[in-house]
Design a protein around this motif. Sequence first.
Motif, PDB file in Angstrom:
ATOM      1  N   SER A 376       0.825  -1.202   0.000  1.00  0.00           N
ATOM      2  CA  SER A 376       0.000   0.000   0.000  1.00  0.00           C
ATOM      3  C   SER A 376       0.858   1.251   0.000  1.00  0.00           C
ATOM      4  O   SER A 376       1.958   1.267   0.570  1.00  0.00           O
ATOM      5  CB  SER A 376      -0.904   0.016   1.243  1.00  0.00           C
ATOM      6  OG  SER A 376      -1.517   1.278   1.408  1.00  0.00           O
ATOM      7  N   PRO A 377       0.380   2.354  -0.600  1.00  0.00           N
ATOM      8  CA  PRO A 377       1.082   3.632  -0.518  1.00  0.00           C
ATOM      9  C   PRO A 377       0.916   4.323   0.834  1.00  0.00           C
ATOM     10  O   PRO A 377       1.560   5.344   1.083  1.00  0.00           O
ATOM     11  CB  PRO A 377       0.423   4.462  -1.625  1.00  0.00           C
ATOM     12  CG  PRO A 377      -0.961   3.914  -1.719  1.00  0.00           C
ATOM     13  CD  PRO A 377      -0.818   2.441  -1.476  1.00  0.00           C
ATOM     14  N   GLU A 389      -6.859  -8.189   3.391  1.00  0.00           N
ATOM     15  CA  GLU A 389      -8.134  -8.829   3.708  1.00  0.00           C
ATOM     16  C   GLU A 389      -9.315  -7.863   3.615  1.00  0.00           C
ATOM     17  O   GLU A 389     -10.477  -8.281   3.666  1.00  0.00           O
ATOM     18  CB  GLU A 389      -8.091  -9.478   5.093  1.00  0.00           C
ATOM     19  CG  GLU A 389      -7.643  -8.605   6.218  1.00  0.00           C
ATOM     20  CD  GLU A 389      -6.148  -8.706   6.499  1.00  0.00           C
ATOM     21  OE1 GLU A 389      -5.759  -8.554   7.675  1.00  0.00           O
ATOM     22  OE2 GLU A 389      -5.374  -8.932   5.538  1.00  0.00           O
ATOM     23  N   GLN A 390      -9.007  -6.571   3.465  1.00  0.00           N
ATOM     24  CA  GLN A 390     -10.059  -5.564   3.280  1.00  0.00           C
ATOM     25  C   GLN A 390     -10.267  -5.208   1.808  1.00  0.00           C
ATOM     26  O   GLN A 390     -10.981  -4.260   1.505  1.00  0.00           O
ATOM     27  CB  GLN A 390      -9.708  -4.298   4.080  1.00  0.00           C
ATOM     28  CG  GLN A 390      -9.677  -4.514   5.588  1.00  0.00           C
ATOM     29  CD  GLN A 390      -9.153  -3.300   6.326  1.00  0.00           C
ATOM     30  OE1 GLN A 390      -8.070  -2.794   6.050  1.00  0.00           O
ATOM     31  NE2 GLN A 390      -9.939  -2.801   7.266  1.00  0.00           N
ATOM     32  N   GLY A 391      -9.654  -5.977   0.932  1.00  0.00           N
ATOM     33  CA  GLY A 391      -9.880  -5.773  -0.493  1.00  0.00           C
ATOM     34  C   GLY A 391      -8.730  -5.147  -1.254  1.00  0.00           C
ATOM     35  O   GLY A 391      -8.912  -4.722  -2.394  1.00  0.00           O
ATOM     36  N   GLN A 547     -12.011   7.608   5.339  1.00  0.00           N
ATOM     37  CA  GLN A 547     -11.520   6.217   5.337  1.00  0.00           C
ATOM     38  C   GLN A 547     -11.860   5.544   4.012  1.00  0.00           C
ATOM     39  O   GLN A 547     -11.011   4.884   3.404  1.00  0.00           O
ATOM     40  CB  GLN A 547     -12.170   5.437   6.490  1.00  0.00           C
ATOM     41  CG  GLN A 547     -11.740   5.841   7.880  1.00  0.00           C
ATOM     42  CD  GLN A 547     -10.543   5.045   8.384  1.00  0.00           C
ATOM     43  OE1 GLN A 547     -10.045   4.183   7.688  1.00  0.00           O
ATOM     44  NE2 GLN A 547     -10.095   5.345   9.589  1.00  0.00           N
ATOM     45  N   GLN A 548     -13.079   5.731   3.543  1.00  0.00           N
ATOM     46  CA  GLN A 548     -13.515   5.090   2.311  1.00  0.00           C
ATOM     47  C   GLN A 548     -12.783   5.661   1.100  1.00  0.00           C
ATOM     48  O   GLN A 548     -12.382   4.924   0.190  1.00  0.00           O
ATOM     49  CB  GLN A 548     -15.028   5.252   2.137  1.00  0.00           C
ATOM     50  CG  GLN A 548     -15.595   4.525   0.924  1.00  0.00           C
ATOM     51  CD  GLN A 548     -15.282   3.040   0.925  1.00  0.00           C
ATOM     52  OE1 GLN A 548     -15.582   2.340   1.885  1.00  0.00           O
ATOM     53  NE2 GLN A 548     -14.668   2.551  -0.136  1.00  0.00           N
ATOM     54  N   ARG A 555      -6.658   1.101  -3.491  1.00  0.00           N
ATOM     55  CA  ARG A 555      -7.046   0.072  -4.471  1.00  0.00           C
ATOM     56  C   ARG A 555      -6.626   0.480  -5.891  1.00  0.00           C
ATOM     57  O   ARG A 555      -6.123  -0.338  -6.654  1.00  0.00           O
ATOM     58  CB  ARG A 555      -8.550  -0.173  -4.408  1.00  0.00           C
ATOM     59  CG  ARG A 555      -9.033  -0.828  -3.111  1.00  0.00           C
ATOM     60  CD  ARG A 555     -10.498  -1.226  -3.198  1.00  0.00           C
ATOM     61  NE  ARG A 555     -10.988  -1.724  -1.923  1.00  0.00           N
ATOM     62  CZ  ARG A 555     -11.699  -1.008  -1.065  1.00  0.00           C
ATOM     63  NH1 ARG A 555     -12.023   0.251  -1.357  1.00  0.00           N
ATOM     64  NH2 ARG A 555     -12.104  -1.536   0.077  1.00  0.00           N
ATOM     65  N   VAL A 556      -6.842   1.748  -6.231  1.00  0.00           N
ATOM     66  CA  VAL A 556      -6.486   2.224  -7.571  1.00  0.00           C
ATOM     67  C   VAL A 556      -4.972   2.102  -7.783  1.00  0.00           C
ATOM     68  O   VAL A 556      -4.515   1.671  -8.848  1.00  0.00           O
ATOM     69  CB  VAL A 556      -6.952   3.682  -7.785  1.00  0.00           C
ATOM     70  CG1 VAL A 556      -6.383   4.244  -9.088  1.00  0.00           C
ATOM     71  CG2 VAL A 556      -8.471   3.754  -7.800  1.00  0.00           C
ATOM     72  N   VAL A 557      -4.196   2.483  -6.782  1.00  0.00           N
ATOM     73  CA  VAL A 557      -2.737   2.388  -6.899  1.00  0.00           C
ATOM     74  C   VAL A 557      -2.308   0.948  -7.134  1.00  0.00           C
ATOM     75  O   VAL A 557      -1.530   0.647  -8.055  1.00  0.00           O
ATOM     76  CB  VAL A 557      -2.047   2.958  -5.644  1.00  0.00           C
ATOM     77  CG1 VAL A 557      -0.554   2.619  -5.646  1.00  0.00           C
ATOM     78  CG2 VAL A 557      -2.240   4.470  -5.561  1.00  0.00           C
TER      79      VAL A 557
END
Length: 602
Positions: A376-377, A389-391, A547-548, A555-557
Amino acid sequence: MLSLLRRSLIFILVLLGLLPLTGCHAAGMRTKATQGSQLIISTLSDPKTFNYANNQSFPSIFLFAYEGLTRENGITGKIEPALAESWTISEDKQHVVFTLRDGLKWSDGQPLTADDVVFTYRDIVFNPDIPTDAKDSLRIGPNERFPKGAYPTVEKLDDRRVEFFLPEPFAPFLRATAGPDGVMIMPKHALEESLRTKGLDGNLKFISTWNTDTDPAEIIVNGPYKLESYKAGQRLVLQRNPYYWQKDAQGHPLPYVDRIIWQFIENTDTQLIRFRSGELDMMGDARPLRPEYYSLLKREERRGKFQIYNGGPWSGVLYLTFNLNQARNKDGQPIVNPVKLRWFSNLAFRQAIAHAINRPKINTNIFRGLGIIQNSPVSVQSPYFLKPEQGLKVYDYDPAKAKELLLGAGFQYNAQQQLVDADGNRVRFTLVTNSGNKVREAIGAQIKEDLSKIGILVDFTPLNFNVLIEKTSNSRDWDAHIIGFTGGIDPHGAANLWLSTGASHSFNLSQQPGQPPIQGWQPYGFEQEIDRLMIAGARELDETKRQQIYADYQRVVQENLPVIFLVNDRALMAARNTVQGIQYSGLPSWGLWNIPEIRVEN
């Protein structure tokens, strides 16, 4: 005779084994002529500039020499007063008034007032002709506006109060005013004239003011330390600023340490030798210790009279990225070789590379199992961090999957099992990172080996850090590089990396102030989506909604892979028992974030 010779040899070997802990090098630095206390630390390369607005590297002199209106607590992550003793925010969240501390002064004794704050923000940070990274964290709204309206961006109310007007609520604003990663306040009386005239290159003289060839005595600061002397390739010496504002609970002026000797040692193995010899007081204060150093030094803590600090996961990220720039230089030549650009801009190609890199092996062999595989960034300490696990999409080590992706994208293997593209071009590119950083050098060597297993030839070339930054931030002359980026609590702190117009957006660097013009630059679709999400996250004040938004951003990254995340350091630092007052964690970008409160006991 043989017995005597053997005993002599054993004695010599014993002496050599003890040598790293005898402090022979330190004797040369810690002379009786030195008055007061001093702290000796090191970094891999010289500073690139003494001008805060031009800084794009870490660590830098600004960690010691400058402060912002606020600061971020390195343990809690909370924003605290610094040059400003307080602030108020209007009910509509669009007006912020800061009140400066009474009696603030610059290192030359001149008063530090609201005029300096207005000058810093309005004339430097918000100036489109000044290429400072700080502006990226203050771009507001869909048009990336700086704070503006039918009134000044920032207005002086009186000598101690300034008011900022924001075109819309902006959640990261206070954090953007915090040092060392936010805006540092600069001296109007020393720099104002350089913003009124231009040099022969057509740029404001300010851009070439206070380079590293400037006499250190001319550099005026507001932080705990001012520059005393600088010898390129050797050291920078800082001395306590007698006009620094901070005092301890008993009213004693800070900082406690009188001098800091910052040595430039371009090899971490050499740094280790000098720390073990007693020449250095600390190691790992700017970048975490290499894991094998941790194992070695942990065994020597008591005998060596030092302590190892474990601050948990480091808050930054380490990644590999490809040059995706579609633009042409001022002469009309493609910035990236068109053949390579077709590879690099192919998502399946980047996904194949991600699957081909054996990150668990990097963690096991290079990080000794102490690292954290990153996907993740966003820093793991952040409340916005999204777990797999959160997608969040991940790219596990899978060479077979990598080959499948490449074949599906039109690549093929020749008789020698070398990967070629549809036109028969051998897939070969250059990978660079900063020399002297043995962890990154080892990672680069392993990636070269990993990619050879899927038929790709990698020319791995470590470079001097300042040369690397010149290529990634100015000339754009590179294929792929490995680099780290500092992290923190709020994802917007990395805006200058992730916004498509950002000065650190190296994988598709747009036109930057003061640089030769480029032609035909354009963002990719996923970059535009990241821009939208970063702007939306900054303007949203509801934490649940933020948060969303930042979950979608992560996710996009990961789905588009403009960068391929590798393995994160664990925050590890070694310091002599004589160094007191350390507050160490993996959250801040610098182990000595509370440098004014550090003591060195003789």
